[in-house]
Design an enzyme around this catalytic site. Sequence first.
Site, PDB file in Angstrom:
ATOM      1  N   GLY A  58       4.310  11.095 -30.216  1.00 39.02           N
ATOM      2  CA  GLY A  58       4.827  10.816 -31.546  1.00 39.02           C
ATOM      3  C   GLY A  58       4.169  11.668 -32.624  1.00 39.02           C
ATOM      4  N   HIS A  59       4.763  11.649 -33.806  1.00 34.69           N
ATOM      5  CA  HIS A  59       4.311  12.506 -34.900  1.00 34.69           C
ATOM      6  C   HIS A  59       2.883  12.205 -35.324  1.00 34.69           C
ATOM      7  CE1 HIS A  59       6.092   9.670 -38.200  1.00 34.69           C
ATOM      8  NE2 HIS A  59       5.593   9.003 -37.221  1.00 34.69           N
ATOM      9  N   ASN A  60       2.165  13.270 -35.618  1.00 39.97           N
ATOM     10  CA  ASN A  60       0.785  13.203 -36.104  1.00 39.97           C
ATOM     11  C   ASN A  60      -0.207  12.671 -35.085  1.00 39.97           C
ATOM     12  OD1 ASN A  60       2.591  12.764 -38.837  1.00 39.97           O
ATOM     13  ND2 ASN A  60       0.797  14.054 -39.150  1.00 39.97           N
TER      14      ASN A  60
END
Lengths: 331, 331, 331
Positions: A243-245
């Site tokens: 997932g993002h970040n």
Amino acid sequence: MKSYTIAEINAVINGVVLGNTSNEINAPEQLEKATIHNISFIGNRKYAKLWSSSKASVAVIDKKIALEPGENRALIQVESADLAMAQILGFFNPGMPILDEEIHPSAVVHISAKLGANVHLGANCYIGKNVTIGDGTTIYPNVTVMDDSTIGMGCTIWSGTVIRERTIIGHQCIFHTNVSIGSDGFGFRPSPDGRGLVKIPQIGNVVIGNGVEIGANSCVDRGKFSSTIIGDGTKIDNLVQIGHNSILGRSCIMAGHSGLAGSVTLGDGVIIGGSASIKDHTTLHSGVTVGAGSGVMGDVAAGKTVLGYPACDSRDMLKQWVALRKLGKGA
Amino acid sequence: MKSYTIAEINAVINGVVLGNTSNEINAPEQLEKATIHNISFIGNRKYAKLWSSSKASVAVIDKKIALEPGENRALIQVESADLAMAQILGFFNPGMPILDEEIHPSAVVHISAKLGANVHLGANCYIGKNVTIGDGTTIYPNVTVMDDSTIGMGCTIWSGTVIRERTIIGHQCIFHTNVSIGSDGFGFRPSPDGRGLVKIPQIGNVVIGNGVEIGANSCVDRGKFSSTIIGDGTKIDNLVQIGHNSILGRSCIMAGHSGLAGSVTLGDGVIIGGSASIKDHTTLHSGVTVGAGSGVMGDVAAGKTVLGYPACDSRDMLKQWVALRKLGKGA
Amino acid sequence: MKSYTIAEINAVINGVVLGNTSNEINAPEQLEKATIHNISFIGNRKYAKLWSSSKASVAVIDKKIALEPGENRALIQVESADLAMAQILGFFNPGMPILDEEIHPSAVVHISAKLGANVHLGANCYIGKNVTIGDGTTIYPNVTVMDDSTIGMGCTIWSGTVIRERTIIGHQCIFHTNVSIGSDGFGFRPSPDGRGLVKIPQIGNVVIGNGVEIGANSCVDRGKFSSTIIGDGTKIDNLVQIGHNSILGRSCIMAGHSGLAGSVTLGDGVIIGGSASIKDHTTLHSGVTVGAGSGVMGDVAAGKTVLGYPACDSRDMLKQWVALRKLGKGA
């Protein structure tokens, strides 16, 4: 297909040869399926029983296992049959498909892209604006690399993979087929009228270190802002979601179907078993191991092994499982 | 990269500025990684501690958090730092890659296809017979849209995605990379001799509403007959599976690795956590929330939150987890 | 769209017609959504209640369910409405998209590839060196088939799929969109300095029997050495992971999001539910059923049904679930 004598093979693995054979060897094969031109591997006693009925002329064997080679057959004793197997697989490796042309005429390469020396680019690839590709990188057919991305030296990008804009990739990376790098993170907020969802722009990117391998059909989302980061030497299996970040350290392992929700941090050497999921905004410190199928809901201290759904210390979870089994029998 | 003054930024979010800075801002960044040309976000007290050591010149801060800006630095107080962040990300959004040509010469478009105004079609795309694409839709390289499909206005289809025949897609949808829409549902029956499996024809299609977003490498199967339907505003993450004849309402959310077996019905606003699975032929009524990792085996009434494997009311499941943990300690 | 009389339809399914209708039928549809030109299906009493309010002119009905057709409407009694449905879907099947040209001019086919009679190859496909494709096989646009692979007769390969080098595929197989066949297995060993991971070469291949179907975005890894093998008639759903050197028997079923870690052996007719995972080096003997969401950690004897995480005999797991629910209520 080339063939090799037992002496040529042992020159690679430096073992002790018991017995001998005049049969030349052209491939490794499992004991049950081997012919006289195959070499096989005996890393534990379970396999030792199969030697007498196998047709393999040669086997590499852990030196702690006692076995007689038999007539016109040979065993090569080594410290570790597994390690020797890796060397022998390299020796017999037929290599990757070779692309006849450096840049296939059907590849579409933007005039502003910078390709290094000895870059190979397969049929029907698309390379966008200002993309940089390092020396010796091979990109197989039907790959898409979007604007302003950078790929380092000696990488291999297999067919069907898509690398979105502004991705930064180090050297000696391998991306398998149909990988998705840099898709938008999954972020929405309630609409002003409270009845729908509005997309939060995902304006960050993905930064991948050196020696990273990413499995087929896996996904690494771009940062909402800032970057999603994968550290040097980390290895990711098929159908994995990052997932993002999220930020992964060095030499982590994520097995098939595992996933990190947004903003997860992994230290170095973290091992995540198949189908395990990690909650958003959690940190797994260096050396953590997560058992297969686990659902991790909170931070995990360095070096710990967690297991289960919801995950806890693996010894505690094994006790819970034992207790539950007993309880079920009483029901 | 453009730069903005603190006044220009505050014109977007309408906060209260504490302190001031002459440094111009060119990007958002996390507090720990920020330079003097970055703006950052302080939505809770955990982040407030990082402000003094951060190099960021500006931060947006929830007005309930008390903090001093410091010299040549500024804080912008707002009701919700998260909401302001979404606005600021839009402000700094570099935008999607721009395709230089409307229809790339390498795209293969059947003569019977109807393309609206300002449609962009990337390199090596394939557009089949009788396909209709609405005004302002962008299709990136290496996308396949098969016969008799319709895509609405203002959609974005990212590279590697495949849309099978007879799919109907609304306006303002976003399909990320390597998505599969309209593959055959998974249906077989025993062969007459009872020893094998015979494919049941899958002759339906997929119908997708307006404002739907589908994540990378996700799959939506076509109906066995009739349609698999996704309602307006529903958002689907990466690696999600939606089985044939499932019907999703408006503004649902499905997180990564979640899945609906065949003929599942979701009401409006249903939220399904990561890696959760829903049994075939079940109905989750409007407003249901399914916790991450859950396995839902039956219908769920409107507004309920379920959790666990097998899933039940989340409060009951939390009690089960507590009881099991105690039991494990006694083992 | 063609229309058919009730007599023409009954010629296919050989049922007993109750009532009659002059309305011609052009498609199957669910009772709730049907118009007068639709045929529908009543396989259980739940659906029987919907008949009177449905607009469908015809329904196929299990003969054990008593129902009156009504005016200008008909019911066709059959032994099994499900089986008749499969026949009727075939009857109304609009068929797959037809490619106008045998070999699309934009397809890139190596001069050494051998294509059989009546092979169709879509736009922007890539066919590598020494690939063999059997008579009557259709490959849709944007597919990649790499060197030395063999595809049998009558296969359908949908868009976005990648088949890596040296894969062997039988006859009458269907590979859906964005499938990955033959990617490297996931194998690493510690580097000599103990601080990193070294790739173990993956020099084997994938061998797939006849009549195999593989779902969208699923992955089958090549063997480390020797082969990953999928037996005749096995059906694999979307987003499934099959690890290196796994061996699947005949007519197995693997539902969406399920996975086999490396070197798993399945007998014949094994059924694996959605999101279930099987540990590496385990054997599930013929006729085993694994419930949805299960995590199987050891061998399973022929014909058994296992369930849960960790999986055990399904009746025992159901008891554990009951016991745990009681325990939670006491907490």
